[in-house]
Design a protein around this motif. Structure first.
Motif, PDB file in Angstrom:
ATOM      1  N   GLU A   1     -16.476  13.541  21.905  1.00  0.00           N
ATOM      2  CA  GLU A   1     -15.576  13.291  20.623  1.00  0.00           C
ATOM      3  C   GLU A   1     -16.472  14.296  19.291  1.00  0.00           C
ATOM      4  N   VAL A   2     -18.202  14.312  19.359  1.00  0.00           N
ATOM      5  CA  VAL A   2     -19.024  15.416  18.661  1.00  0.00           C
ATOM      6  C   VAL A   2     -19.025  16.634  19.317  1.00  0.00           C
ATOM      7  N   ILE A   3     -19.167  16.764  20.499  1.00  0.00           N
ATOM      8  CA  ILE A   3     -19.254  18.031  21.398  1.00  0.00           C
ATOM      9  C   ILE A   3     -18.138  18.770  20.362  1.00  0.00           C
ATOM     10  N   ALA A   4     -16.632  18.475  20.947  1.00  0.00           N
ATOM     11  CA  ALA A   4     -15.306  18.787  20.466  1.00  0.00           C
ATOM     12  C   ALA A   4     -15.785  19.097  19.044  1.00  0.00           C
ATOM     13  N   LEU A   5     -16.245  18.304  18.541  1.00  0.00           N
ATOM     14  CA  LEU A   5     -15.996  18.431  16.658  1.00  0.00           C
ATOM     15  C   LEU A   5     -17.287  19.164  16.719  1.00  0.00           C
TER      16      LEU A   5
ATOM     17  N   LEU B   1     -17.606  23.252  20.478  1.00  0.00           N
ATOM     18  CA  LEU B   1     -18.393  22.939  21.721  1.00  0.00           C
ATOM     19  C   LEU B   1     -17.092  22.315  22.627  1.00  0.00           C
ATOM     20  N   SER B   2     -17.122  22.681  24.519  1.00  0.00           N
ATOM     21  CA  SER B   2     -16.149  22.574  25.280  1.00  0.00           C
ATOM     22  C   SER B   2     -17.308  21.565  26.249  1.00  0.00           C
ATOM     23  N   PRO B   3     -16.596  20.531  25.558  1.00  0.00           N
ATOM     24  CA  PRO B   3     -16.550  18.859  26.108  1.00  0.00           C
ATOM     25  C   PRO B   3     -16.792  19.446  28.245  1.00  0.00           C
ATOM     26  N   VAL B   4     -16.913  19.595  29.346  1.00  0.00           N
ATOM     27  CA  VAL B   4     -16.586  19.381  31.085  1.00  0.00           C
ATOM     28  C   VAL B   4     -16.949  18.071  30.901  1.00  0.00           C
ATOM     29  N   PHE B   5     -15.649  17.689  31.499  1.00  0.00           N
ATOM     30  CA  PHE B   5     -15.803  16.056  32.263  1.00  0.00           C
ATOM     31  C   PHE B   5     -16.370  16.358  33.639  1.00  0.00           C
ATOM     32  N   VAL B   6     -17.305  15.062  33.487  1.00  0.00           N
ATOM     33  CA  VAL B   6     -17.636  15.117  35.198  1.00  0.00           C
ATOM     34  C   VAL B   6     -17.430  13.144  36.053  1.00  0.00           C
ATOM     35  N   ASP B   7     -16.888  13.300  36.895  1.00  0.00           N
ATOM     36  CA  ASP B   7     -16.535  11.943  37.206  1.00  0.00           C
ATOM     37  C   ASP B   7     -17.693  11.050  37.337  1.00  0.00           C
TER      38      ASP B   7
ATOM     39  N   ARG C   1     -20.747  27.948  19.683  1.00  0.00           N
ATOM     40  CA  ARG C   1     -18.884  27.631  19.944  1.00  0.00           C
ATOM     41  C   ARG C   1     -18.621  28.473  20.925  1.00  0.00           C
ATOM     42  N   GLY C   2     -18.260  27.818  21.435  1.00  0.00           N
ATOM     43  CA  GLY C   2     -17.977  27.617  23.248  1.00  0.00           C
ATOM     44  C   GLY C   2     -18.961  27.539  24.786  1.00  0.00           C
ATOM     45  N   ASP C   3     -20.165  27.017  23.603  1.00  0.00           N
ATOM     46  CA  ASP C   3     -20.867  26.590  24.800  1.00  0.00           C
ATOM     47  C   ASP C   3     -20.792  25.445  25.945  1.00  0.00           C
ATOM     48  N   GLU C   4     -20.649  25.398  27.055  1.00  0.00           N
ATOM     49  CA  GLU C   4     -20.014  24.213  27.771  1.00  0.00           C
ATOM     50  C   GLU C   4     -21.173  22.650  28.071  1.00  0.00           C
TER      51      GLU C   4
ATOM     52  N   THR D   1     -22.307  26.959  30.234  1.00  0.00           N
ATOM     53  CA  THR D   1     -23.182  25.592  30.430  1.00  0.00           C
ATOM     54  C   THR D   1     -24.100  25.435  29.808  1.00  0.00           C
ATOM     55  N   LYS D   2     -24.128  24.787  29.169  1.00  0.00           N
ATOM     56  CA  LYS D   2     -25.996  24.718  27.871  1.00  0.00           C
ATOM     57  C   LYS D   2     -26.935  23.508  27.709  1.00  0.00           C
ATOM     58  N   ALA D   3     -25.854  22.099  27.946  1.00  0.00           N
ATOM     59  CA  ALA D   3     -26.170  20.837  28.382  1.00  0.00           C
ATOM     60  C   ALA D   3     -25.478  19.555  28.871  1.00  0.00           C
ATOM     61  N   ILE D   4     -26.458  19.053  29.383  1.00  0.00           N
ATOM     62  CA  ILE D   4     -25.503  17.610  30.064  1.00  0.00           C
ATOM     63  C   ILE D   4     -25.841  16.539  28.805  1.00  0.00           C
ATOM     64  N   ILE D   5     -24.901  15.805  28.777  1.00  0.00           N
ATOM     65  CA  ILE D   5     -24.860  14.409  28.232  1.00  0.00           C
ATOM     66  C   ILE D   5     -25.296  13.432  29.319  1.00  0.00           C
ATOM     67  N   PRO D   6     -25.761  12.920  29.692  1.00  0.00           N
ATOM     68  CA  PRO D   6     -25.323  11.747  30.504  1.00  0.00           C
ATOM     69  C   PRO D   6     -25.426  10.472  29.917  1.00  0.00           C
ATOM     70  N   VAL D   7     -24.545   9.479  30.298  1.00  0.00           N
ATOM     71  CA  VAL D   7     -24.303   7.969  29.561  1.00  0.00           C
ATOM     72  C   VAL D   7     -25.013   7.158  30.111  1.00  0.00           C
ATOM     73  N   HIS D   8     -26.162   6.155  29.813  1.00  0.00           N
ATOM     74  CA  HIS D   8     -26.576   5.537  30.322  1.00  0.00           C
ATOM     75  C   HIS D   8     -25.473   4.070  30.219  1.00  0.00           C
ATOM     76  N   LEU D   9     -23.996   3.990  30.796  1.00  0.00           N
ATOM     77  CA  LEU D   9     -23.715   3.238  30.659  1.00  0.00           C
ATOM     78  C   LEU D   9     -23.651   1.543  31.307  1.00  0.00           C
ATOM     79  N   TYR D  10     -22.815   1.383  30.194  1.00  0.00           N
ATOM     80  CA  TYR D  10     -23.680  -0.582  30.821  1.00  0.00           C
ATOM     81  C   TYR D  10     -25.080  -1.070  30.035  1.00  0.00           C
ATOM     82  N   GLY D  11     -25.769  -0.657  30.649  1.00  0.00           N
ATOM     83  CA  GLY D  11     -27.164  -0.930  30.564  1.00  0.00           C
ATOM     84  C   GLY D  11     -27.500  -0.437  31.821  1.00  0.00           C
TER      85      GLY D  11
END
Ligand SMILES: *Cc1c(COP(=O)(O)O)cnc(C)c1O
Length: 380
Positions: free
Chosen positions: A92-96, A99-105, A76-79, A126-136
C-alpha cells in the motif's frame, strides 16, 4: 476451560499488570506524553536487544515502511519487489508514494518470497525489495541480499510478524530479523509478538545516515525544531505505549518460547493427518510463530474444504483466521486492467488452503487439546 481466542491480551496483561500499571501511571504523573524519556529508553533497549542497530520508533508498522521508502529517496515510477501473499500494508505505501509495487510469488512451504520469481521480476527500473518475514519465519535473506547487491537494490525487511527471530547465514553467523537489510520495520500492533496497547511501530537500521534521515522524516523533516529540511510526516510512538513496550520487551523471549512450545504441540498432533500440512521450518531461520498456519488440501469429495472446516471449528467455539483470503494482484486497489488472473499460482492456491489456528503465549494445554481434538474430528 477459558474461552479460546486467537490472541489473549487480557490474560497476558493480568500476568504483568503491576509492572504495566506502574509504567503507565509514571507517564501520567510525568505528563510527558509526547517524546517523553520512555520513548528514547525503549528505543535504546530494543536496539540493545537487536544487537546494536539504530531503532527509530514511529506511529505504526505501515508508517515505518513509508518512512523507510522516503528515506531511501525512491522516485516516482521506481519498481519495488514485494511478495504477492502478505498483508496489504506492505504494498500500500509503495503505491501511496507513487512507486510501483511489482508482485512476486511465494514458496508453498514457507509462505515467503520465491527467489526464482524474484530474479525474473527484476528490470532496469527495480530499485528495492521488501521481503516479508511472514507468520514468524524469515524469508531466504542470504539470496535476497546477494541479488540486491548484484543489482544495487535496497532491501527493506518487513519484520512486523517476526520480531525476535534470528537468521542464520551459511558462514555460521546469525542476526535478528530486521537488522539484515538497509532498513527493517516492525509493528507493535497488540497482536504482534511484541505488542503495545494501541498502535506503534519502528524502523531498524545499521546505517547512521539512514537513521538520522528516518528520524527527521518521522518528525516533519526537521532536525532542529521549526527548521524543516525535507518533506516528512508526523509519526510518533506515544510515551505511554513506549512505557508498556519497555515492560513487555523483557518478556519477549519468554513469549517466543511459549509460542514455539505451543507450535510443537500442534505439530506433534497434526503432522500425520493426510488432509493437513503443518507449517514447514526452514533451516536458516527461527520460527517465532506470530501465526501457526496449516494448509488444508481439498481432498476427496466427502471431505470438508477449508471454509467448511473453519465454520465447523467456529461451532465448537474455536476461532481461526484466513491470512490472507485474496492475493494482492487480485485486490481491487492493486489490480491492473491487463492483470492475468492466474499469474501467481502458489499465492492463489494458498489463499484457498491456509488456516491460522489460535497461538499465543497464554494458550493452555487443555485449550490446545480441545482444538486438536475437534480439528481431527472435522477433517476425518
Ligand atoms: C501488521 C503488519 C504490518 C503493518 O503494521 P501496522 O502497525 O498495523 O501498521 C505490515 N506488514 C505486515 C506483514 C504486518 O503483519
Amino acid at each position: 476451560m477459558d474461552k479460546i481466542q486467537m490472541v489473549d491480551l487480557y490474560t497476558q496483561y493480568v500476568k504483568i499488570k503491576d509492572e504495566v500499571d506502574q509504567a503507565v501511571f509514571s507517564v501520567l504523573e510525568s505528563s510527558a506524553f509526547i517524546n517523553g524519556p520512555e520513548v528514547k529508553l525503549f528505543s535504546e533497549e530494543l536496539s540493545k536487544y537487536l544487537g546494536g542497530s539504530y531503532v527509530i520508533p514511529c506511529a505504526n508498522g505501515t508508517d515505518a515502511i513509508q518512512i523507510a521508502l522516503m528515506a531511501l529517496e525512491l522516485q516516482r515510477g521506481d519498481e519495488i519487489l514485494v511478495p504477492n501473499f502478505t498483508y496489504a500494508a506492505t504494498a500500500e505505501v509503495i503505491a501511496l508514494l507513487g512507486l510501483s509495487p511489482v508482485f512476486v510469488d511465494v514458496e508453498p512451504g514457507s509462505f515467503n518470497i520465491n527467489i526464482e520469481d524474484l530474479k525474473r521480476k527484476i528490470t532496469n527500473n527495480t530499485k528495492a525489495i521488501i521481503p516479508v518475514h511472514l507468520y514468524g519465519q524469515c524469508a531466504e535473506m542470504e539470496s535476497v541480499l546477494q541479488i540486491a547487491n548484484e543489482h544495487q537494490l535496497f532491501v527493506v525487511e518487513d519484520t512486523a510478524q517476526s520480531l525476535g527471530a534470528k537468521y542464520r547465514f551459511l558462514n555460521g553467523t546469525s542476526s535478528y530479523a530486521g537488522t539484515l537489510g538497509d532498513f527493517g520495520i516492525t509493528s507493535f500492533f497488540p497482536s504482534k509478538n511484541l505488542g503495545c496497547y494501541g498502535d506503534g511501530g519502528a524502523l531498524i537500521t545499521n546505517k547512521e545516515e539512514l537513521a538520522i534521515k528516518a528520524r527527521m522524516i518521522a518528525n516533519h523533516g526537521q532536525k532542529k525544531k521549526y527548521y524543516h529540511d525535507i518533506i516528512g510526516c508526523n509519526s510518533r510512538l506515544d510515551s505511554i505505549q513506549a512505557a508498556i513496550l519497555r515492560v513487555k520487551l523483557k518478556y519477549l523471549d519468554q513469549y517466543t518460547k511459549a509460542r514455539q512450545k505451543a507450535a510443537e504441540i500442534y505439530d506433534y498432533a497434526l503432522k500425520d493427518i493426510p488432509a493437513l500440512r503443518i507449517p514447514s521450518r526452514v533451516t536458516f531461520s527461527d520460527h517465532v510463530f506470530n501465526q501457526y498456519t496449516i494448509q488444508i488440501q481439498n481432498g476427496s469429495e466427502n471431505s470438508l474444504n477449508r471454509d467448511q472446516i473453519k465454520s465447523k471449528l467456529a461451532e465448537y467455539g474455536i476461532p481461526s483466521m484466513i491470512y490472507y483470503p485474496l492475493p494482492l494482484h487480485l485486490q481491487k486497489a492493486f489490480r491492473k486492467p491487463d492483470q492475468e488472473e492466474n499469474a501467481f499460482p502458489v499465492s492463489q492456491a494458498l489463499t484457498h488452503s491456509v488456516l491460522s489456528l489460535p497461538i499465543h503465549p497464554e494458550i493452555t494445554l487443555s485449550q490446545q487439546e480441545f482444538i486438536i481434538d475437534k480439528l481431527c474430528l472435522t477433517v476425518k
